[in-house]
Write a protein that holds these residues in place. Structure first.
Motif, PDB file in Angstrom:
ATOM      1  N   GLU A  78      10.251  11.893   7.762  1.00  0.00           N
ATOM      2  CA  GLU A  78       9.356  10.744   7.903  1.00  0.00           C
ATOM      3  C   GLU A  78       8.262  10.841   6.863  1.00  0.00           C
ATOM      4  N   VAL A  79       8.115   9.758   6.091  1.00  0.00           N
ATOM      5  CA  VAL A  79       7.042   9.739   5.110  1.00  0.00           C
ATOM      6  C   VAL A  79       6.691   8.295   4.747  1.00  0.00           C
ATOM      7  N   ALA A  80       5.413   8.018   4.625  1.00  0.00           N
ATOM      8  CA  ALA A  80       4.903   6.696   4.208  1.00  0.00           C
ATOM      9  C   ALA A  80       5.568   5.557   4.978  1.00  0.00           C
ATOM     10  N   GLY A  81       5.753   5.744   6.245  1.00  0.00           N
ATOM     11  CA  GLY A  81       6.270   4.665   7.092  1.00  0.00           C
ATOM     12  C   GLY A  81       7.774   4.463   7.041  1.00  0.00           C
ATOM     13  N   VAL A  82       8.504   5.390   6.405  1.00  0.00           N
ATOM     14  CA  VAL A  82       9.961   5.281   6.461  1.00  0.00           C
ATOM     15  C   VAL A  82      10.562   6.539   7.089  1.00  0.00           C
ATOM     16  N   GLU A  83      11.726   6.353   7.693  1.00  0.00           N
ATOM     17  CA  GLU A  83      12.463   7.486   8.266  1.00  0.00           C
ATOM     18  C   GLU A  83      13.802   7.603   7.553  1.00  0.00           C
ATOM     19  N   LEU A  84      14.070   8.793   7.044  1.00  0.00           N
ATOM     20  CA  LEU A  84      15.292   9.020   6.275  1.00  0.00           C
ATOM     21  C   LEU A  84      16.037  10.201   6.874  1.00  0.00           C
ATOM     22  N   GLU A  85      17.339  10.029   7.036  1.00  0.00           N
ATOM     23  CA  GLU A  85      18.123  11.163   7.524  1.00  0.00           C
ATOM     24  C   GLU A  85      18.888  11.786   6.363  1.00  0.00           C
ATOM     25  N   PHE A  86      18.807  13.100   6.274  1.00  0.00           N
ATOM     26  CA  PHE A  86      19.531  13.846   5.238  1.00  0.00           C
ATOM     27  C   PHE A  86      20.910  14.179   5.808  1.00  0.00           C
ATOM     28  N   PHE A 134       0.810  -1.230   0.000  1.00  0.00           N
ATOM     29  CA  PHE A 134       0.000   0.000   0.000  1.00  0.00           C
ATOM     30  C   PHE A 134       0.837   1.270   0.000  1.00  0.00           C
ATOM     31  N   LYS A 135       2.083   1.117  -0.406  1.00  0.00           N
ATOM     32  CA  LYS A 135       2.928   2.312  -0.484  1.00  0.00           C
ATOM     33  C   LYS A 135       2.548   3.109  -1.726  1.00  0.00           C
ATOM     34  N   PRO A 136       2.583   4.424  -1.624  1.00  0.00           N
ATOM     35  CA  PRO A 136       2.240   5.247  -2.791  1.00  0.00           C
ATOM     36  C   PRO A 136       3.338   5.216  -3.857  1.00  0.00           C
ATOM     37  N   LYS A 137       2.923   5.480  -5.107  1.00  0.00           N
ATOM     38  CA  LYS A 137       3.899   5.535  -6.208  1.00  0.00           C
ATOM     39  C   LYS A 137       4.940   6.620  -5.950  1.00  0.00           C
ATOM     40  N   ALA A 138       4.442   7.765  -5.508  1.00  0.00           N
ATOM     41  CA  ALA A 138       5.353   8.858  -5.182  1.00  0.00           C
ATOM     42  C   ALA A 138       4.910   9.436  -3.853  1.00  0.00           C
ATOM     43  N   ALA A 139       5.668   9.140  -2.812  1.00  0.00           N
ATOM     44  CA  ALA A 139       5.282   9.606  -1.490  1.00  0.00           C
ATOM     45  C   ALA A 139       5.775  11.030  -1.255  1.00  0.00           C
ATOM     46  N   ALA A 140       6.987  11.294  -1.691  1.00  0.00           N
ATOM     47  CA  ALA A 140       7.578  12.616  -1.495  1.00  0.00           C
ATOM     48  C   ALA A 140       8.635  12.841  -2.555  1.00  0.00           C
ATOM     49  N   GLN A 141       9.082  14.089  -2.690  1.00  0.00           N
ATOM     50  CA  GLN A 141      10.096  14.407  -3.692  1.00  0.00           C
ATOM     51  C   GLN A 141      11.149  15.319  -3.079  1.00  0.00           C
ATOM     52  N   ILE A 142      12.364  15.155  -3.552  1.00  0.00           N
ATOM     53  CA  ILE A 142      13.439  16.055  -3.132  1.00  0.00           C
ATOM     54  C   ILE A 142      14.024  16.666  -4.399  1.00  0.00           C
ATOM     55  N   ASN A 143      14.028  17.991  -4.434  1.00  0.00           N
ATOM     56  CA  ASN A 143      14.532  18.696  -5.612  1.00  0.00           C
ATOM     57  C   ASN A 143      15.867  19.378  -5.308  1.00  0.00           C
ATOM     58  N   PRO A 166       7.456  23.326   0.152  1.00  0.00           N
ATOM     59  CA  PRO A 166       8.788  22.748  -0.040  1.00  0.00           C
ATOM     60  C   PRO A 166       9.777  23.332   0.981  1.00  0.00           C
ATOM     61  N   THR A 167      10.473  22.443   1.672  1.00  0.00           N
ATOM     62  CA  THR A 167      11.282  22.869   2.807  1.00  0.00           C
ATOM     63  C   THR A 167      12.742  22.532   2.564  1.00  0.00           C
ATOM     64  N   LYS A 168      13.578  23.507   2.812  1.00  0.00           N
ATOM     65  CA  LYS A 168      15.010  23.332   2.594  1.00  0.00           C
ATOM     66  C   LYS A 168      15.574  22.363   3.629  1.00  0.00           C
ATOM     67  N   LEU A 169      16.407  21.448   3.159  1.00  0.00           N
ATOM     68  CA  LEU A 169      16.971  20.446   4.057  1.00  0.00           C
ATOM     69  C   LEU A 169      18.356  20.858   4.528  1.00  0.00           C
ATOM     70  N   ALA A 170      18.621  20.543   5.803  1.00  0.00           N
ATOM     71  CA  ALA A 170      19.950  20.772   6.364  1.00  0.00           C
ATOM     72  C   ALA A 170      20.467  19.440   6.894  1.00  0.00           C
ATOM     73  N   SER A 171      21.772  19.331   6.955  1.00  0.00           N
ATOM     74  CA  SER A 171      22.365  18.070   7.391  1.00  0.00           C
ATOM     75  C   SER A 171      21.823  17.691   8.771  1.00  0.00           C
ATOM     76  N   TYR A 220      18.845  21.635  -1.368  1.00  0.00           N
ATOM     77  CA  TYR A 220      17.875  20.548  -1.542  1.00  0.00           C
ATOM     78  C   TYR A 220      16.589  20.881  -0.803  1.00  0.00           C
ATOM     79  N   TYR A 221      15.480  20.669  -1.480  1.00  0.00           N
ATOM     80  CA  TYR A 221      14.174  20.956  -0.890  1.00  0.00           C
ATOM     81  C   TYR A 221      13.324  19.701  -0.914  1.00  0.00           C
ATOM     82  N   ILE A 222      12.640  19.435   0.198  1.00  0.00           N
ATOM     83  CA  ILE A 222      11.718  18.312   0.204  1.00  0.00           C
ATOM     84  C   ILE A 222      10.296  18.842   0.044  1.00  0.00           C
ATOM     85  N   GLY A 223       9.513  18.148  -0.779  1.00  0.00           N
ATOM     86  CA  GLY A 223       8.135  18.566  -1.013  1.00  0.00           C
ATOM     87  C   GLY A 223       7.176  17.395  -0.917  1.00  0.00           C
TER      88      GLY A 223
END
Lengths: 274, 244
Positions: free
Chosen positions: B232-240, B187-196, B222-227, B203-206
């Motif tokens: 957190e999105v669609a049940g996963v946690e990712l560190e930038f 049930f994961k979405p085709k596109a949960a989030a995007q990073i441009n 869209p939010t600028k990412l910092a180290s 880098y911006y996450i949207g």
């Protein structure tokens, strides 16, 4: 994807040097604004759109078709295919002009949009533009290759100074001028409800972004939106040729699994109700 | 657009727009408006714009040109004027607009040559300008060799890899064939989030099908990412992570 397009010579020019081609079977939409006297602009823009559609048609039939020019890192294969097509168009126009014995230098801008899977790939050269209207915000996806825009990007001019500049019509990059051309490519995630506008400068020189978004929000029909935008640009003066392609990624048509999603979410949930 | 409407008795034969180019009228086929009638001279008259005014000039034709019944040599035309040439009539329509637009054009032309015409910076100017721009650009942007490519490190959830280098302009998190961070599960979405990645290498996450959280807060734009940012999105946690 629903789409519509219209092209008009405007109210001052006797001829229309813009060309566009829609190839929905390839997800491909191309617009070009030609320049050069004695019909040269018309020839250039037509060569641009025809060459690009031909190259992409060939590539669709034979994905191993060689790409023209260097590979661009950090973007999809589709973006690279579009860059290849645009470079070919550059060569075609350049050669054509050379064969005319340099009598008429011809050039053209180009914007190509290609929709594939989850994204839209964009390649462009010159000052024709692609915009995206998404959740009420209207953003320019392409950066103009114009003298003024280049100066703003490098901090040599403020936006305010740029708006007063009389050099808006001067390009720094176009197809057909040099044997080689730098192509800008970018890509965006395609989302439900996205509206893309591809246009020549005849549109955005006459209308404010508020006027453009106003039209896009007042009708869901892309063909009506395209026609209305051209009419408005003409009413505002029509100082140049005006060409507009409007593409709408309507929520209902975009998802093969939308129905299944609805069973889980219930009929009135989420974006389907927009 | 301003027009001349050619009529024979009450039927309209032709409509011709008057722009920057003059419209000639006559029996010869190379005229803008051809009237094939023996009463009309080969080159009978012309209609043109001068100083923003719509003008008519008779070329000394044998049978003459008549505007509103008066034989004329040279005259300024107004909307509604009726030009008689032989048995044909040319009606001037919309000429107020002709004047306004053409005047703009003439003024614009006087101020800056070819204001409405797109032109290319000529080769020498372009080279000099691009060199100047490159010099400015170098001080404003880090050289490509020194750019750090950030990494997404998977802290939690089912993905196809444990970390991803953000090389691309567009990085999609989802199940889509083109997604970089591939989510696994029915049930994961085709596109949960995007990073441009932007031109200045930020880098911006949207949002996409889901709205991600950054450091525990749902993003609204869209939010600028910092180290060190935790997504957190669609049940996963990712560190930038931007590594030195």
């Amino acid at each position: 994807m629903e789409f519509g397009a219209r092209s008009d010579s405007g109210r001052v020019r006797g001829n229309n040097e813009d060309s566009f081609r829609l190839a929905p079977e390839l997800g491909l939409f191309v617009l070009s604004d030609g320049m050069g006297g004695l019909q040269a602009g018309e020839v250039a823009s037509k060569l641009a759109v025809d060459t690009i559609v031909a190259h992409c048609t060939q590539a669709a039939a034979d994905p191993s078709l060689a790409t023209f020019g260097k590979h661009i890192e950090g973007v999809s294969d589709t973006c690279n295919r579009l860059a290849s097509a645009v470079r070919l168009a550059n060569t075609e126009i350049y050669e054509h002009a050379k064969n005319q014995g340099n009598k008429a230098t011809m050039g053209a801008t180009v914007v190509v949009l290609c929709f594939v899977e989850d994204r839209v790939c964009i390649a462009h050269v010159g000052d024709s533009r692609a915009y995206l209207l998404r959740s009420g915000s209207f953003d320019q996806l392409t950066e103009d290759h114009s003298f003024v825009a280049e100066q703003v990007r490098r901090g040599m001019l403020t936006v305010e100074e740029a708006s007063r500049s009389k050099m808006h019509n001067v390009l720094t990059r176009a197809l057909g001028i040099d044997p080689q051309v730098d192509v800008d490519v970018t890509e965006e995630l395609l989302m439900d409800g996205d509206v893309y506008v591809v246009c020549s400068d005849g549109l955005f020189r006459e209308l404010t972004t508020a006027q453009i978004t106003g039209v896009l929000e007042e009708t869901d029909d892309p063909q009506r939106a395209a026609s209305r935008l051209v009419d408005l640009a003409n009413e505002a003066g029509g100082g140049d040729n005006i060409t507009v392609i409007v593409l709408r990624n309507s929520p209902k048509s975009s998802r093969p699994f939308a129905k299944i999603g609805r069973w889980f979410k219930g009929p009135d949930d989420g974006k389907e109700s927009e | 657009m301003s027009k001349l409407v050619l009529k024979f008795e009450s039927s309209v034969l032709q409509e011709v727009a008057v722009g920057q180019k003059e419209v000639s009228v006559g029996r010869s086929p190379d005229n803008g408006i051809v009237i094939d009638n023996p009463a009309v001279s080969n080159y009978h008259a012309r209609i043109f714009i001068e100083e923003g005014r719509l003008m008519l000039q008779d070329f000394g034709s044998l049978n003459g040109t008549f505007v509103n019944g008066q034989r004329v040599k040279m005259i300024m035309l107004k909307p509604g004027d009726s030009i008689a040439i032989g048995k044909h009539t040319l009606v001037v329509t919309d000429s107020v607009e002709v004047r306004a637009r053409s005047l703009d054009y003439v003024e614009a032309k006087a101020a800056v040559p070819k204001i409405n015409e797109t032109v290319m910076l000529d080769t020498k100017d372009r080279r000099e300008f691009l060199e100047k721009v490159a010099a400015v650009g170098e001080s404003a942007q880090p050289a490509p060799g020194r750019l750090k490519i950030p990494t997404l490190v998977v802290r939690n959830g089912n993905t196809d890899r444990s970390e991803y280098a953000l090389n691309d302009k567009l990085t999609v998190v989802g199940k889509s064939a083109m997604a970089t961070v591939k989510l696994q599960g029915w049930f994961k979405p085709k596109a949960a989030a995007q990073i441009n990645r932007k031109e200045d290498n930020t880098y911006y996450i949207g949002a996409a099908d889901k709205t991600p959280s950054v450091n525990g807060e749902k993003i609204t734009h869209p939010t600028k990412l910092a180290s060190g940012d935790l997504i957190e999105v669609a049940g996963v946690e990712l560190e930038f992570v931007v590594r030195d």
